[in-house]
Scaffold this active site. Structure first.
Site, PDB file in Angstrom:
ATOM      1  N   SER A   1     137.369  73.405 -88.785  1.00  0.00           N
ATOM      2  CA  SER A   1     138.119  72.272 -88.320  1.00  0.00           C
ATOM      3  C   SER A   1     139.628  72.752 -88.188  1.00  0.00           C
ATOM      4  O   SER A   1     140.142  73.726 -88.381  1.00  0.00           O
ATOM      5  CB  SER A   1     138.293  71.103 -89.519  1.00  0.00           C
ATOM      6  OG  SER A   1     139.175  69.903 -88.851  1.00  0.00           O
TER       7      SER A   1
ATOM      8  N   TYR B   1     140.302  67.898 -98.087  1.00  0.00           N
ATOM      9  CA  TYR B   1     139.547  68.249 -96.864  1.00  0.00           C
ATOM     10  C   TYR B   1     140.236  69.446 -96.245  1.00  0.00           C
ATOM     11  O   TYR B   1     139.468  70.443 -95.776  1.00  0.00           O
ATOM     12  CB  TYR B   1     139.506  66.997 -95.914  1.00  0.00           C
ATOM     13  CG  TYR B   1     138.536  67.357 -94.493  1.00  0.00           C
ATOM     14  CD1 TYR B   1     137.176  67.100 -94.637  1.00  0.00           C
ATOM     15  CD2 TYR B   1     139.250  67.588 -93.476  1.00  0.00           C
ATOM     16  CE1 TYR B   1     136.502  67.301 -93.168  1.00  0.00           C
ATOM     17  CE2 TYR B   1     138.607  67.956 -92.259  1.00  0.00           C
ATOM     18  CZ  TYR B   1     137.164  67.681 -92.454  1.00  0.00           C
ATOM     19  OH  TYR B   1     136.430  68.050 -91.171  1.00  0.00           O
TER      20      TYR B   1
HETATM   21  P1  NAI Z   1     128.882  63.317 -89.770  1.00  0.00           P
HETATM   22  O1  NAI Z   1     129.356  62.636 -91.055  1.00  0.00           O
HETATM   23  O2  NAI Z   1     128.671  62.506 -88.470  1.00  0.00           O
HETATM   24  O3  NAI Z   1     127.610  64.072 -90.138  1.00  0.00           O
HETATM   25  C1  NAI Z   1     127.622  65.032 -91.024  1.00  0.00           C
HETATM   26  C2  NAI Z   1     126.159  65.606 -91.160  1.00  0.00           C
HETATM   27  O4  NAI Z   1     126.236  66.474 -92.488  1.00  0.00           O
HETATM   28  C3  NAI Z   1     125.078  64.636 -91.568  1.00  0.00           C
HETATM   29  O5  NAI Z   1     124.044  65.390 -90.781  1.00  0.00           O
HETATM   30  C4  NAI Z   1     124.958  64.821 -92.939  1.00  0.00           C
HETATM   31  O6  NAI Z   1     123.521  64.382 -93.221  1.00  0.00           O
HETATM   32  C5  NAI Z   1     125.143  66.109 -93.253  1.00  0.00           C
HETATM   33  N1  NAI Z   1     125.515  66.257 -94.843  1.00  0.00           N
HETATM   34  C6  NAI Z   1     126.667  65.718 -95.458  1.00  0.00           C
HETATM   35  N2  NAI Z   1     126.631  66.295 -96.525  1.00  0.00           N
HETATM   36  C7  NAI Z   1     125.776  66.935 -96.676  1.00  0.00           C
HETATM   37  C8  NAI Z   1     125.349  67.592 -97.859  1.00  0.00           C
HETATM   38  N3  NAI Z   1     125.882  67.513 -99.065  1.00  0.00           N
HETATM   39  N4  NAI Z   1     124.215  68.597 -97.704  1.00  0.00           N
HETATM   40  C9  NAI Z   1     123.368  68.395 -96.642  1.00  0.00           C
HETATM   41  N5  NAI Z   1     123.989  67.885 -95.538  1.00  0.00           N
HETATM   42  C10 NAI Z   1     124.988  66.997 -95.660  1.00  0.00           C
HETATM   43  O7  NAI Z   1     130.061  64.392 -89.480  1.00  0.00           O
HETATM   44  P2  NAI Z   1     130.559  65.230 -88.103  1.00  0.00           P
HETATM   45  O8  NAI Z   1     131.624  64.421 -87.468  1.00  0.00           O
HETATM   46  O9  NAI Z   1     129.303  65.514 -87.059  1.00  0.00           O
HETATM   47  O10 NAI Z   1     131.048  66.528 -88.657  1.00  0.00           O
HETATM   48  C11 NAI Z   1     130.204  67.551 -88.732  1.00  0.00           C
HETATM   49  C12 NAI Z   1     131.118  68.750 -89.331  1.00  0.00           C
HETATM   50  O11 NAI Z   1     132.346  69.039 -88.373  1.00  0.00           O
HETATM   51  C13 NAI Z   1     131.612  68.589 -90.559  1.00  0.00           C
HETATM   52  O12 NAI Z   1     131.777  69.684 -91.399  1.00  0.00           O
HETATM   53  C14 NAI Z   1     133.149  68.160 -90.397  1.00  0.00           C
HETATM   54  O13 NAI Z   1     133.964  68.292 -91.233  1.00  0.00           O
HETATM   55  C15 NAI Z   1     133.348  69.114 -89.152  1.00  0.00           C
HETATM   56  N6  NAI Z   1     134.533  68.355 -88.291  1.00  0.00           N
HETATM   57  C16 NAI Z   1     134.432  67.325 -87.503  1.00  0.00           C
HETATM   58  C17 NAI Z   1     135.277  66.667 -86.922  1.00  0.00           C
HETATM   59  C18 NAI Z   1     135.189  65.463 -86.051  1.00  0.00           C
HETATM   60  O14 NAI Z   1     136.290  64.995 -85.610  1.00  0.00           O
HETATM   61  N7  NAI Z   1     134.075  64.748 -86.393  1.00  0.00           N
HETATM   62  C19 NAI Z   1     136.527  67.604 -86.598  1.00  0.00           C
HETATM   63  C20 NAI Z   1     136.512  68.885 -87.293  1.00  0.00           C
HETATM   64  C21 NAI Z   1     135.448  69.402 -88.038  1.00  0.00           C
END
Ligand code: NAI
Length: 261
Positions: free
Chosen positions: A152, A165
């Site tokens: 991130s 985080y």
């Molecule tokens: P989201 O919350 O929409 O999706 C998260 C995904 O990770 C889901 O598929 C969920 O089932 C899975 N997940 C969560 N905890 C888990 C666990 N313990 N074991 C297995 N799977 C698990 O999140 P988003 O926004 O799609 O983020 C995806 C990645 O990108 C994350 O690592 C987040 O930190 C990173 N990120 C997101 C940003 C944003 O602005 N949305 C910015 C920078 C990084």
């Protein structure tokens, strides 16, 4: 034979965008999510599976918790049994703190939860996948091994109301550097992708706050990023054009991380 990509957290958001972009680019997929919704096959990971299959990909659903290290080997064994290969690992699964709390109020429980899912889990899963990739290479298998970490912009930019985080993501970026160095001589490139503000369920709770900041100029590109923006970047790396750039850190933030005067 199509190469196999493993995408953690593939049921929605960025992971879904990555999985579908890879399916369109000719990959088979394994998607991991904590709740793939087996009772509602039209939602979550099963919906992603159906969309990926329309794009010609085979799709293995993996249900589990990335923080549970003792589950990792069983996922890898399932994939080797079905596909006989693992080409690409995208460490995308991650969580925000359950509650944003200021630095001096943040609890050890929240720290452990976020570090366990965002750093410890992907670190040790990558270790096991890398061992598997090296073994396949030693056996002479023609795989195209690569590992991508979705850290991130918070690896570098401080938010004092979610320090755990930021610490987890800074650690993940260092993990990417360590794996890049540890695997360079084995021919396994490793990359660190740092998304900025991407419109997903994770950011929906703070959408209005960031809408206003974007309007004030926080993001030079003047818009939210999308899961498709990240998916395109992953496909570009997966296709091999950047293999000699192992260890590269790539921001996907519309210029947000560039220092300005
Ligand atoms: P989201 O919350 O929409 O999706 C998260 C995904 O990770 C889901 O598929 C969920 O089932 C899975 N997940 C969560 N905890 C888990 C666990 N313990 N074991 C297995 N799977 C698990 O999140 P988003 O926004 O799609 O983020 C995806 C990645 O990108 C994350 O690592 C987040 O930190 C990173 N990120 C997101 C940003 C944003 O602005 N949305 C910015 C920078 C990084």
């Amino acid at each position: 034979m199509r190469p196999l990509a493993v995408v953690t957290g593939a049921s929605r958001g960025i992971g879904k965008g990555i999985a579908l972009a890879l399916a369109s680019a000719g990959y088979d997929l394994a998607g991991l999510a904590t709740r793939p919704d087996p009772d509602k096959q039209s939602e979550g990971l099963y919906a992603v599976k159906a969309e990926a299959e329309k794009r010609g990909a085979s799709f293995q659903v993996l249900a589990g918790n990335i923080a549970a290290l003792d589950e990792h080997q069983a996922w890898i064994d399932t994939l080797l049994e079905r596909f006989g290969r693992i080409d690409l690992l995208v460490n995308n699964a991650g969580v925000a703190p359950l509650e944003r709390k200021e630095l001096l109020d943040m609890s050890p429980e929240s720290f452990d939860r976020v570090l366990g899912i965002n750093l410890r889990g992907p670190f040790f899963f990558s270790q096991r996948v890398a061992v598997t990739m090296k073994k396949l290479l030693e056996e002479g298998r023609e795989i195209e091994p690569k590992i991508i970490f979705i850290s991130s912009i918070s690896s570098r930019i401080v938010s004092t109301n979610r320090a755990e985080y930021c610490v987890s993501k800074a650690g993940l970026s260092m993990a990417a550097q360590c794996f890049a160095m540890g695997l360079a001589s084995s021919g396994i490139p490793v990359f660190d992708l740092q998304p900025g503000l991407i419109g997903t369920d994770m950011t929906s709770a703070v959408k209005e706050k960031y809408d206003a900041l974007i309007a004030e100029g926080l993001v030079p590109a003047q818009r939210w990023g999308t899961p498709e923006d990240v998916g395109r970047a992953v496909v570009a790396l997966a296709q091999g054009g950047f293999d000699y750039s192992t260890g590269a850190v790539i921001e996907i933030g519309g210029g947000m991380g560039v220092q300005r005067l």
